[in-house]
Scaffold this motif. Structure first.
Motif, mmCIF file in Angstrom:
data_model
loop_
_atom_site.group_PDB
_atom_site.id
_atom_site.type_symbol
_atom_site.label_atom_id
_atom_site.label_comp_id
_atom_site.label_asym_id
_atom_site.label_seq_id
_atom_site.Cartn_x
_atom_site.Cartn_y
_atom_site.Cartn_z
ATOM 1 N N ARG A 1 -3.423 -9.485 7.556
ATOM 2 C CA ARG A 1 -3.502 -8.120 7.053
ATOM 3 C C ARG A 1 -3.306 -6.800 7.740
ATOM 4 O O ARG A 1 -3.062 -6.667 8.750
ATOM 5 C CB ARG A 1 -5.224 -7.843 6.271
ATOM 6 N N TYR B 1 0.751 -1.133 0.336
ATOM 7 C CA TYR B 1 0.050 0.190 0.273
ATOM 8 C C TYR B 1 1.062 1.391 -0.434
ATOM 9 O O TYR B 1 2.383 0.952 0.825
ATOM 10 C CB TYR B 1 -0.788 -0.145 1.388
ATOM 11 N N THR C 1 -10.095 -8.849 1.900
ATOM 12 C CA THR C 1 -10.415 -7.325 0.666
ATOM 13 C C THR C 1 -10.945 -6.426 2.183
ATOM 14 O O THR C 1 -12.098 -5.463 1.985
ATOM 15 C CB THR C 1 -11.667 -7.363 0.108
ATOM 16 N N PRO D 1 -3.708 -2.999 6.422
ATOM 17 C CA PRO D 1 -4.035 -2.153 5.224
ATOM 18 C C PRO D 1 -3.360 -0.750 6.365
ATOM 19 O O PRO D 1 -3.664 -0.224 7.625
ATOM 20 C CB PRO D 1 -5.279 -2.339 4.894
ATOM 21 N N SER E 1 -13.783 -0.325 5.704
ATOM 22 C CA SER E 1 -13.474 0.928 5.701
ATOM 23 C C SER E 1 -13.842 1.951 7.769
ATOM 24 O O SER E 1 -14.355 3.645 6.509
ATOM 25 C CB SER E 1 -12.990 1.642 4.282
ATOM 26 N N SER F 1 1.708 -3.455 4.546
ATOM 27 C CA SER F 1 1.679 -4.463 3.295
ATOM 28 C C SER F 1 0.722 -5.474 4.178
ATOM 29 O O SER F 1 0.855 -5.476 5.085
ATOM 30 C CB SER F 1 2.488 -4.176 2.576
ATOM 31 N N ASP F 2 -0.005 -5.946 3.039
ATOM 32 C CA ASP F 2 -0.392 -7.218 3.095
ATOM 33 C C ASP F 2 0.376 -8.704 3.474
ATOM 34 O O ASP F 2 0.931 -8.548 2.201
ATOM 35 C CB ASP F 2 -2.339 -7.401 2.392
#
Length: 318
Positions: A141, A103, A258, A143, A298, A108-109
């Motif tokens: 994850r 990202y 996701t 993010p 989000s 990062s994932d």
């Protein structure tokens, strides 16, 4: 195999093949063993949308275009004798498949399938082959939105028998596959102790059972079930597919990568599928019922809705 970036796309301790060259020259594939030992695959997806797979994708697209051009220029040939194949053993051991999603901002994932072992024995015209599979997996994850961070660890095991016709078309399939989630934290905590199992019993003329079932702590969380007449070699038949009481925890398993949470959602569906003309003509009709549909991502959540739809679709691939 090196493409872009510092890490190689693929490394392997050993790649080994034992085969009969004389048989291959005479049009028969005779292989005693194919073995790939300790391969490591690293896939890196950059924040700008590029990947270390891009050079291979470009090359494959060019080769596909060239093959299509050549096939159009060739005249159709007369029917030939089916390819004769005798592959005694294929083994891929201790595989590590790693994927990184970067990202902007440095986070990062990281996803990894580790200690994957795949074995296939007895691939031959008119015979039954065996396939076994085992692997461990993890997803971390991280993010930009810290609320979506989490960790998931799971194990996968499978064992199948599949038969081939004399012209190498699929004839039957029996066996099962099971996924066990041993650890889940953070945004994925609801997936802890979730298990998914698949059972298959497909004969040359019927799908007796093709079922995917989910449960947690002995509590059923839904299933997807298919059954009905189906000629496997011809890819023709008519069968039913049902999704029964699929719980939000199962849907969250699909949305975990996701950062999607399906809240209070439940899913039911009934479908009738018909395949004809060697699978080139497909007719499907059915109904979807989605109860208390809700999606959170989000920090934003959709209104809660009850949704249903009837559909009918006909596809002619020719």
């Amino acid at each position: 195999v090196q493409t872009t970036g510092e890490k190689p796309l693929l490394t392997a301790k050993e790649v080994r093949a034992r085969y009969s060259l004389w048989a291959i020259i005479h049009g028969r594939i005779s292989v005693d063993e194919v073995a790939i030992v300790s391969p490591v695959i690293n896939v890196v997806n950059k924040a700008d949308g590029t990947s270390n797979l891009d050079p291979l994708r470009k090359k494959f697209a060019e080769e596909k275009s060239a093959r299509e051009k050549t096939s159009k220029e060739k005249k159709p040939s007369a029917a030939s004798r089916p390819l004769q194949v005798d592959v005694k053993k294929i083994s891929i051991t201790h595989v590590a498949l790693r994927s990184v999603q970067e990202y902007a901002g440095g986070k990062s994932d990281f996803a990894e399938i580790s200690d994957l072992n795949l074995s296939i024995a007895g691939i031959k015209n008119g015979q039954t082959a065996k396939l076994t599979l085992s692997a461990n997996g993890s997803l971390a994850r991280n993010p930009p939105d810290a609320k979506q961070a989490g960790l998931l660890e799971a194990a996968l095991n499978g064992d199948f028998s599949f038969a081939l016709t004399d012209d190498l078309k699929p004839a039957s399939l029996t066996g099962g596959l099971q996924l066990n989630i041993s650890k889940a934290t953070g945004a994925m905590a609801d997936l802890a102790a979730l298990t998914a199992s698949m059972q298959s019993e497909v004969t040359p003329t019927e799908i007796k059972q093709l079922a995917l079932r989910f449960q947690r702590g002995g509590v059923k969380l839904g299933e997807v079930f298919a059954s009905g007449p189906f000629v496997l070699a011809k890819k023709e038949g008519q069968f039913n597919v049902e999704a029964r009481s699929i719980d939000r925890q199962v849907l969250n398993l699909a949305g975990a990568a996701t950062g999607i949470d399906f809240g209070t959602t439940t899913l039911n569906s009934t479908n009738q599928i018909e395949l004809a003309n060697a699978g080139q003509a497909i007719t499907a009709a059915g109904r979807f019922d989605v109860g208390k549909f809700q999606v959170t991502r989000s920090g934003q959540t959709t209104p809660t809705l009850d949704l249903n739809a009837n559909y009918q679709v006909t596809v002619d691939l020719n």
